[in-house]
Design a protein around this motif. Structure first.
Motif, mmCIF file in Angstrom:
data_model
loop_
_atom_site.group_PDB
_atom_site.id
_atom_site.type_symbol
_atom_site.label_atom_id
_atom_site.label_comp_id
_atom_site.label_asym_id
_atom_site.label_seq_id
_atom_site.Cartn_x
_atom_site.Cartn_y
_atom_site.Cartn_z
ATOM 1 N N ALA A 1 0.852 -1.329 0.138
ATOM 2 C CA ALA A 1 -0.185 0.068 -0.024
ATOM 3 C C ALA A 1 0.950 1.273 -0.133
ATOM 4 N N ALA A 2 1.946 1.214 0.855
ATOM 5 C CA ALA A 2 2.895 2.374 0.774
ATOM 6 C C ALA A 2 3.586 2.597 -0.603
ATOM 7 N N ALA A 3 3.807 1.605 -1.300
ATOM 8 C CA ALA A 3 4.607 1.519 -2.437
ATOM 9 C C ALA A 3 3.429 2.494 -3.472
ATOM 10 N N ILE A 4 2.492 2.050 -3.468
ATOM 11 C CA ILE A 4 1.256 2.491 -4.396
ATOM 12 C C ILE A 4 1.119 3.893 -4.137
ATOM 13 N N GLU A 5 0.925 4.195 -2.941
ATOM 14 C CA GLU A 5 0.847 5.743 -2.573
ATOM 15 C C GLU A 5 1.694 6.418 -2.889
ATOM 16 N N GLY A 6 3.130 5.648 -2.790
ATOM 17 C CA GLY A 6 4.268 6.792 -3.133
ATOM 18 C C GLY A 6 4.415 6.898 -4.696
ATOM 19 N N ILE B 1 -5.970 -2.813 3.377
ATOM 20 C CA ILE B 1 -5.050 -1.399 3.318
ATOM 21 C C ILE B 1 -4.791 -1.620 1.802
ATOM 22 N N VAL B 2 -4.260 -2.818 1.085
ATOM 23 C CA VAL B 2 -3.799 -2.946 -0.045
ATOM 24 C C VAL B 2 -4.850 -2.622 -1.113
ATOM 25 N N VAL B 3 -6.125 -3.423 -0.794
ATOM 26 C CA VAL B 3 -7.231 -3.221 -1.586
ATOM 27 C C VAL B 3 -7.756 -1.921 -1.834
ATOM 28 N N ARG B 4 -7.796 -1.022 -0.651
ATOM 29 C CA ARG B 4 -8.164 0.403 -0.649
ATOM 30 C C ARG B 4 -7.075 1.104 -1.530
ATOM 31 N N ALA B 5 -5.781 0.855 -1.515
ATOM 32 C CA ALA B 5 -4.779 1.497 -2.111
ATOM 33 C C ALA B 5 -4.884 1.320 -3.627
ATOM 34 N N VAL B 6 -5.274 0.078 -4.008
ATOM 35 C CA VAL B 6 -5.127 -0.239 -5.442
ATOM 36 C C VAL B 6 -6.483 0.367 -6.041
ATOM 37 N N ALA B 7 -7.731 0.650 -5.141
ATOM 38 C CA ALA B 7 -8.848 0.925 -5.837
ATOM 39 C C ALA B 7 -8.621 2.587 -6.113
ATOM 40 N N SER B 8 -8.133 3.052 -4.971
ATOM 41 C CA SER B 8 -8.004 4.553 -5.009
ATOM 42 C C SER B 8 -6.737 5.102 -5.765
ATOM 43 N N PRO C 1 -3.226 3.776 -13.519
ATOM 44 C CA PRO C 1 -3.726 2.358 -13.909
ATOM 45 C C PRO C 1 -3.039 1.287 -13.356
ATOM 46 N N VAL C 2 -3.452 0.173 -12.700
ATOM 47 C CA VAL C 2 -2.926 -0.856 -12.079
ATOM 48 C C VAL C 2 -3.159 -2.245 -12.726
ATOM 49 N N ILE C 3 -2.164 -3.034 -12.834
ATOM 50 C CA ILE C 3 -2.307 -4.542 -13.517
ATOM 51 C C ILE C 3 -2.092 -5.305 -12.365
ATOM 52 N N SER C 4 -2.782 -6.209 -11.995
ATOM 53 C CA SER C 4 -2.579 -7.154 -10.856
ATOM 54 C C SER C 4 -2.168 -8.453 -11.450
ATOM 55 N N THR D 1 -6.573 -13.079 -5.834
ATOM 56 C CA THR D 1 -6.529 -12.346 -4.835
ATOM 57 C C THR D 1 -7.632 -11.167 -4.917
ATOM 58 N N LEU D 2 -7.961 -10.396 -3.701
ATOM 59 C CA LEU D 2 -8.960 -9.489 -3.814
ATOM 60 C C LEU D 2 -8.319 -8.058 -4.588
ATOM 61 N N ILE D 3 -7.107 -7.987 -4.675
ATOM 62 C CA ILE D 3 -6.665 -6.724 -5.538
ATOM 63 C C ILE D 3 -6.819 -6.996 -7.109
ATOM 64 N N ASP D 4 -6.989 -8.473 -7.105
ATOM 65 C CA ASP D 4 -7.584 -8.886 -8.872
ATOM 66 C C ASP D 4 -8.940 -8.326 -8.898
ATOM 67 N N LEU D 5 -9.785 -7.923 -7.986
ATOM 68 C CA LEU D 5 -11.031 -7.506 -8.215
ATOM 69 C C LEU D 5 -11.157 -6.116 -8.381
ATOM 70 N N VAL D 6 -10.224 -5.211 -7.852
ATOM 71 C CA VAL D 6 -10.237 -3.941 -7.978
ATOM 72 C C VAL D 6 -9.153 -3.246 -8.931
ATOM 73 N N ALA D 7 -8.488 -4.141 -9.610
ATOM 74 C CA ALA D 7 -7.432 -3.739 -10.169
ATOM 75 C C ALA D 7 -7.917 -3.236 -11.539
ATOM 76 N N ASP D 8 -7.304 -2.429 -12.543
ATOM 77 C CA ASP D 8 -7.735 -2.172 -13.870
ATOM 78 C C ASP D 8 -7.589 -3.085 -14.600
ATOM 79 N N MET D 9 -6.656 -4.030 -14.389
ATOM 80 C CA MET D 9 -6.494 -5.247 -15.347
ATOM 81 C C MET D 9 -5.735 -6.268 -14.428
#
Length: 313
Positions: free
Chosen positions: A28-33, A68-75, A79-82, A91-99
């Protein structure tokens, strides 16, 4: 390696733990960074994010189900590829990622195209464009040559206007000559009708008329003057006959006050007032002794012998 083979470009790697209790906060910190990069530092903000790791058990991948990871990917604004695990791993991030990519290699293939294929496509389009332009130029050149064949030469184009100009010049010269002869003929005809004797006779007649008009004008002026003089004399005689001095000649008198204004009423004079009496041959003065008493008789306007009258003198 797959990105380098397909389309070599700059890749930024943010190292994180992909297994264990700290996986969620670190990812999550990497995505926000990455999202907070605004270009003010040397590292620019990336165009796309790939969250990837190799396969493993569900327990190994459980950190990517963290909220925390799922919310970071969604916000994420990027664009994010899981690409977590193998094709069968979810995983749950596969459901909120753009691809979602089946593997990290698949994510690389989704993220970048094959440069060689793009170059081949661009080369093909360039060849088609050049061929199209060449064909268009050939057609336009052929049309221009055909139009040029249909155009007449400058000499042929100007032949007809040149001939009309020559004809107009010839007609102009003949027209000027003919007009000059006609004007000369008319002038000679008019000059033949003119003569000095006729002009002299016309002047003599005009002089006689002028003399006659002058005499008529003098007679009219004399008659008008005489008429005005007669009218003035008549008016003068009338003024003399109507003058009050003529009335004084017949024995009448005019009573005036001290300012020589006429007194027209007995009530305007009081006892002791001075007055003037204008006679035919001069002026005398007097003082009023009393108001005059007069009575008018219906039968006769003459005063009676017994009437009382004050003495004006």
């Amino acid at each position: 390696h797959r990105i380098k083979d397909r389309f070599p470009l700059h890749v930024i790697v943010w190292p994180v733990r992909v297994q264990g209790e700290t996986t969620g906060p670190e990812v999550a910190a990497a995505i926000e960074g990455f999202n907070e990069m605004d270009g003010k530092i040397k590292i620019p903000q990336p165009d796309i994010l790939i969250i990837a790791r190799g396969g493993g058990s569900i327990e190994d991948l459980w950190g990517f189900n963290d909220e925390i990871v799922v919310r970071a990917v969604a916000s994420s604004n990027i664009p994010v590829i899981s690409a977590v695990g193998h094709e069968t791993d979810w995983t749950l991030i596969d459901l909120v990622a753009d691809m979602r990519a089946p593997t990290p290699t698949g994510a690389a293939e989704i993220a970048v195209p094959v440069k060689a294929e793009l170059e081949a496509t661009v080369a093909s389009l360039d060849a088609r464009l050049r061929g199209s332009l060449s064909g268009t130029f050939d057609r336009k050149r052929s049309a221009l040559v055909a139009a040029e064949r249909g155009l007449t030469t400058p000499d042929n184009l100007l032949a007809m206007p040149r001939r009309r100009l020559d004809e107009a010049i010839g007609r102009l010269g003949r027209g000027l000559e003919l007009t000059t002869r006609v004007k000369r003929t008319n002038y000679e005809s008019v000059a033949g009708r003119l003569s000095f004797n006729g002009l002299k006779l016309t002047l003599a007649r005009s002089n006689d008329k002028l003399i006659a008009l002058g005499k008529r004008s003098e007679n009219a002026f004399a008659n008008r003057t005489l008429a005005i003089r007669n009218r003035l004399s008549q008016a003068d005689r009338m003024l003399v006959s109507l003058s009050y001095e003529r009335v004084l000649d017949r024995g009448y008198a005019i009573v005036r006050d001290t300012k020589e204004a006429p007194v027209t009423s007995a009530s305007a004079v009081s006892a002791g007032d001075r007055f003037l009496v204008q006679l035919r041959d001069g002026m005398i003065s007097g003082v009023a002794a009393g108001k005059a008493k007069s009575s008018a008789s219906k039968k006769s306007s003459k005063p009676t012998a017994k009437s009382e009258q004050g003495n004006l003198f």
